[in-house]
Design an enzyme around this catalytic site. Structure first.
Site, short mmCIF file in Angstrom:
data_model
loop_
_atom_site.label_atom_id
_atom_site.label_comp_id
_atom_site.label_asym_id
_atom_site.label_seq_id
_atom_site.Cartn_x
_atom_site.Cartn_y
_atom_site.Cartn_z
N ASP A 25 0.83 -1.21 0.00
CA ASP A 25 0.00 0.00 0.00
C ASP A 25 0.87 1.27 0.00
OD1 ASP A 25 -2.37 1.46 0.11
OD2 ASP A 25 -3.21 0.29 1.74
N TRP A 49 -2.87 3.34 -5.76
CA TRP A 49 -4.12 3.99 -6.16
C TRP A 49 -4.04 4.74 -7.48
CZ3 TRP A 49 -2.51 6.64 -1.22
CH2 TRP A 49 -2.57 5.75 -0.13
N GLU A 103 0.85 8.71 -9.93
CA GLU A 103 2.05 8.73 -10.77
C GLU A 103 2.02 7.65 -11.86
OE1 GLU A 103 5.65 8.87 -8.41
OE2 GLU A 103 4.85 10.42 -7.11
N ASP A 150 -10.00 3.51 -3.78
CA ASP A 150 -10.68 2.30 -3.33
C ASP A 150 -12.09 2.16 -3.90
OD1 ASP A 150 -8.42 2.06 -1.85
OD2 ASP A 150 -9.42 1.98 0.11
C1 GLA Z 1 -5.94 1.38 1.29
C2 GLA Z 1 -6.05 0.35 0.18
C3 GLA Z 1 -7.19 -0.60 0.50
C4 GLA Z 1 -6.93 -1.29 1.83
C5 GLA Z 1 -6.74 -0.23 2.92
C6 GLA Z 1 -6.29 -0.84 4.22
O1 GLA Z 1 -7.06 2.22 1.33
O2 GLA Z 1 -6.25 0.97 -1.06
O3 GLA Z 1 -7.34 -1.57 -0.53
O4 GLA Z 1 -5.79 -2.10 1.73
O5 GLA Z 1 -5.77 0.73 2.54
O6 GLA Z 1 -6.07 0.11 5.21
#
Ligand code: GLA
Length: 384
Positions: free
Chosen positions: A150, A184, A187, A206
């Site tokens: 992450d 996410w 970049e 997400d």
């Molecule tokens: C981010 C990730 C999610 C999940 C959460 C956990 O938001 O994008 O997929 O792993 O962290 O805290």
């Protein structure tokens, strides 16, 4: 001499498609499995992971191709141990990660784990920035097969630098570990994900269990298809199928579209108590075969007309997977000319409906009724 064995070996060697590699590298097709986050967030513990592994086998998910059991955020203790190593939460994971890995492996499944390329995870627990070597070593020692990495608490250091450091550390362990980049879409990881060892990379923020969230993510995939392929997949985030806030029809659309996009199929529901209709969606072998088609070409948007869209994906055998998507709130009929799918209209074609399990002969076009917030999915191929 065991002639049966020799025969089977010959069939395996010569009966296969010659263009297909003999030994598949890691993530040669999009990874399939389950992850704790979408349904359970931080409410995870050892019994949940064990029971999920049991359910993955007993529900038929394993037989359908799902293999990774992935523990997301919140598995770790609030602090590192005296030697500076990550350790599991003593109450919720009292036997440690290795014991869980052993349990999962004994079922013929694989174990995934989570950390962040930051000082802390998104839930504020210890993470791996500047601890890459020690943490990767622990993951390998424990028997971890997959790391979701992450991006929280990144100290504003460049993504490529942080994601490279973990890749180098993972490689140094010698253990094959699927490396899942979760920054996410920051970049543009589709441009550099492969070069830092990423085998999948999140393209967006997400997902949540809502039609608008799923469709919003879908829209952000347009144009990314050129970057995806074997061992380097665009990841539009994990599945919400079965989590309860979308209808059956909406989940069918979600699953169809994710398969067409060659998305990693990481279920995010409670496998222990899923309904027959959820299982029916998640284990649709024909739809999964589209996702897992070894040619690995991601589908793309072919046509938009108001609330309707046509998405198509070239399959390795020259056929096309097609999703007719109705984004609107009333049922409608959607059609597409075969020529617009890249086919020669003079040839005879047929369409296999991957949800209704019917076959129709086609002349100039493919056409189907599609429910509100729904999708129909086909394989269109030559020959009658
Ligand atoms: C981010 C990730 C999610 C999940 C959460 C956990 O938001 O994008 O997929 O792993 O962290 O805290």
């Amino acid at each position: 001499m065991n002639y049966t064995f020799i025969f089977l070996a010959l069939v395996a060697a010569f009966g296969r498609d010659p263009a297909r590699p003999l030994i598949a590298p890691l993530a040669a097709t999009p990874p399939m499995g389950w992850n704790s986050w979408n349904r359970f967030g931080c409410k995870i513990d050892e019994p949940l992971i064990r029971e999920t592994a049991d359910a993955m086998v007993s529900s038929g998910m394993k037989a359908a191709g799902y293999q990774y059991v992935n523990i997301d955020d919140c598995w770790m203790a609030k602090e590192r141990d005296a030697q500076g190593n990550l350790q599991s939460d003593p109450v919720r994971f009292p036997h440690g990660i290795k014991a869980i890995a052993d349990y999962v492996h004994a079922k013929g499944l694989k174990l995934g784990i989570y950390s962040s390329a930051g000082t802390r995870t998104c839930e504020g627990l210890p993470a791996s920035l500047d601890h890459e070597v020690a943490d990767a070593k622990k993951f390998a020692e424990w028997g971890v097969d997959y790391l979701k990495y992450d991006n929280c608490n990144d100290e504003k250091r460049p993504d490529i630098e942080r994601y490279t450091a973990m890749n180098t550390a993972l490689k140094a362990t010698g253990r094959p570990i699927v490396y899942s980049l979760c920054n996410w879409g920051h970049e543009k990881p589709w441009e550099w994900g492969r070069s830092v060892g990423g085998m999948l990379w999140r393209t967006t923020g997400d997902i949540s269990d809502k039609w608008t969230s799923m469709i919003g993510i879908l829209d952000k995939q347009v144009g990314l298809e050129q970057y995806s392929g074997p061992s380097g997949w665009n990841d539009p985030d994990m599945l919400e199928v079965g989590n309860g806030q979308m209808s059956f029809t909406e989940y069918v659309a979600h699953f169809s579209l994710w398969a067409l996009l060659n998305a990693p199929l990481i279920a995010g529901n409670d496998l222990r108590s899923m309904s027959d209709s959820t299982r029916y969606i998640l284990t649709n072998k024909a739809v999964i075969a589209v996702d897992q088609d070894w040619g690995g070409q991601q589908g793309s948007l072919v046509h938009t007309d108001g609330n309707t869209q046509v998405w198509a994906k070239p399959m390795h055998d020259g056929s096309k997977a097609v999703v007719l998507l109705n984004r609107g709130t009333t049922p409608t009929s959607i059609s597409i000319q075969l020529a617009d799918l890249g086919f020669t209209p003079s040839t005879k074609y047929q369409a296999l409906d991957l949800w209704a399990h019917t076959v129709q002969q086609l002349d100039q076009m493919l056409q189907s009724g599609v429910p509100a917030h729904g999708a129909a999915m086909f394989i269109v191929k030559g020959g009658r």
